[in-house]
Scaffold this active site. Structure first.
Site, PDB file in Angstrom:
ATOM      1  N   THR A 103       1.008  -1.161  -0.043  1.00 19.88           N
ATOM      2  CA  THR A 103       0.005   0.043  -0.159  1.00 19.88           C
ATOM      3  C   THR A 103       1.040   1.283   0.232  1.00 19.88           C
ATOM      4  O   THR A 103       0.500   2.374  -0.405  1.00 19.88           O
ATOM      5  CB  THR A 103      -0.843  -0.163   1.322  1.00 19.88           C
ATOM      6  OG1 THR A 103      -1.640  -1.158   1.219  1.00 19.88           O
ATOM      7  CG2 THR A 103      -1.860   1.308   1.205  1.00 19.88           C
ATOM      8  N   CYS A 104       1.860   1.125   0.690  1.00 23.83           N
ATOM      9  CA  CYS A 104       2.949   2.436   0.735  1.00 23.83           C
ATOM     10  C   CYS A 104       3.518   2.593  -0.493  1.00 23.83           C
ATOM     11  O   CYS A 104       3.516   3.982  -0.789  1.00 23.83           O
ATOM     12  CB  CYS A 104       4.009   2.082   1.845  1.00 23.83           C
ATOM     13  SG  CYS A 104       3.269   1.784   3.440  1.00 23.83           S
ATOM     14  N   SER A 105       3.882   1.850  -1.217  1.00 21.53           N
ATOM     15  CA  SER A 105       4.559   2.025  -2.549  1.00 21.53           C
ATOM     16  C   SER A 105       3.621   1.980  -3.688  1.00 21.53           C
ATOM     17  O   SER A 105       3.798   2.669  -4.608  1.00 21.53           O
ATOM     18  CB  SER A 105       5.313   0.616  -2.902  1.00 21.53           C
ATOM     19  OG  SER A 105       6.505   0.358  -1.918  1.00 21.53           O
TER      20      SER A 105
END
Length: 228
Positions: free
Chosen positions: A111-113
């Site tokens: 999700t962060c990337s």
């Protein structure tokens, strides 16, 4: 090299892991542990309900709140201008400035990337147009990993997102937003909950703090709406 190493680390065969799909964008960062079994004579549903309430209360509590002065802490980063490793304090990042700081549970994680950091990279110019002086991503990773992650996602230029390492959890713990992921199979340990905040001269004006690693209210779009 860091990206490749992390990708290798996150590759788990189906036979070795039945409950976690690490390549999925929906990788859970919930920090609570399973509730203890209900005691004799205690209805299971009531016990589960109380355990769920305790977990929710523990996850949403934080030291920092709107109206508070940000605690000072020292973070590290590689200066995009000359490639040198430097340190900077929260005070230096925010004093006399309008600053947006957003935190992620981990560099190179799904999700962060795929959503969180790319959203701020895409909206950086719009945030600057709203008067944002400092735009920075914080994660409990070392500065080398943060640099490699930024390079992998095309974070570059003088007005780009500043990739800050809080490797010693100095800021994360001072804010009261740490979460223990030691029970997960990927070796994340203690990380930061996901959040995005707006501070003016070091005072928190907007705080979008997520439940663990959820991604519902801390996007660049949410911050643009808050800025009006």
């Amino acid at each position: 090299m860091a990206a490749a190493a992390t990708a290798s680390l996150l590759t788990v065969s189906p036979a070795a892991c039945k409950r976690f799909v690490l390549s999925s964008p929906s990788l859970s960062f919930s920090s609570h542990r399973p509730a203890a079994p209900a005691g004799p004579g205690l209805p299971l549903r009531a016990a589960a309900s109380r355990a769920a309430r305790r977990r929710r209360a523990s996850r949403v509590a934080a030291t920092i709140a709107v109206g508070d002065k940000l605690p000072d802490a020292t973070l590290s980063y590689f200066d995009p201008a000359d490639g040198e490793l430097r340190t900077v304090t929260v005070g230096e990042l925010t004093a006399g400035k309008k600053a947006v700081l957003f935190a992620v549970p981990g560099a190179f994680t799904p999700t962060c990337s795929q959503k969180h950091l790319p959203g701020f990279v895409e909206k950086a110019a719009e945030l600057r147009a709203k008067g944002v002086d400092t735009l920075a991503c914080v994660s409990v990773n070392d500065a080398f990993v943060m640099r490699a992650w930024g390079e992998a996602l095309g974070v570059a230029g003088p007005d780009a997102v500043l990739m800050l390492s809080d490797g010693n959890l100095e800021l994360t713990r001072a804010l009261g937003v740490e979460m223990d992921l030691s029970d997960k199979p990927v070796g994340l340990g203690v990380r930061s909950r996901r959040y995005a905040l707006l501070a003016e001269d070091g005072v928190v004006k907007v705080l979008n703090l997520e439940d663990g690693g959820a991604f519902t209210s801390s996007s660049a779009e949410d911050m643009l709406q808050a800025l009006g």
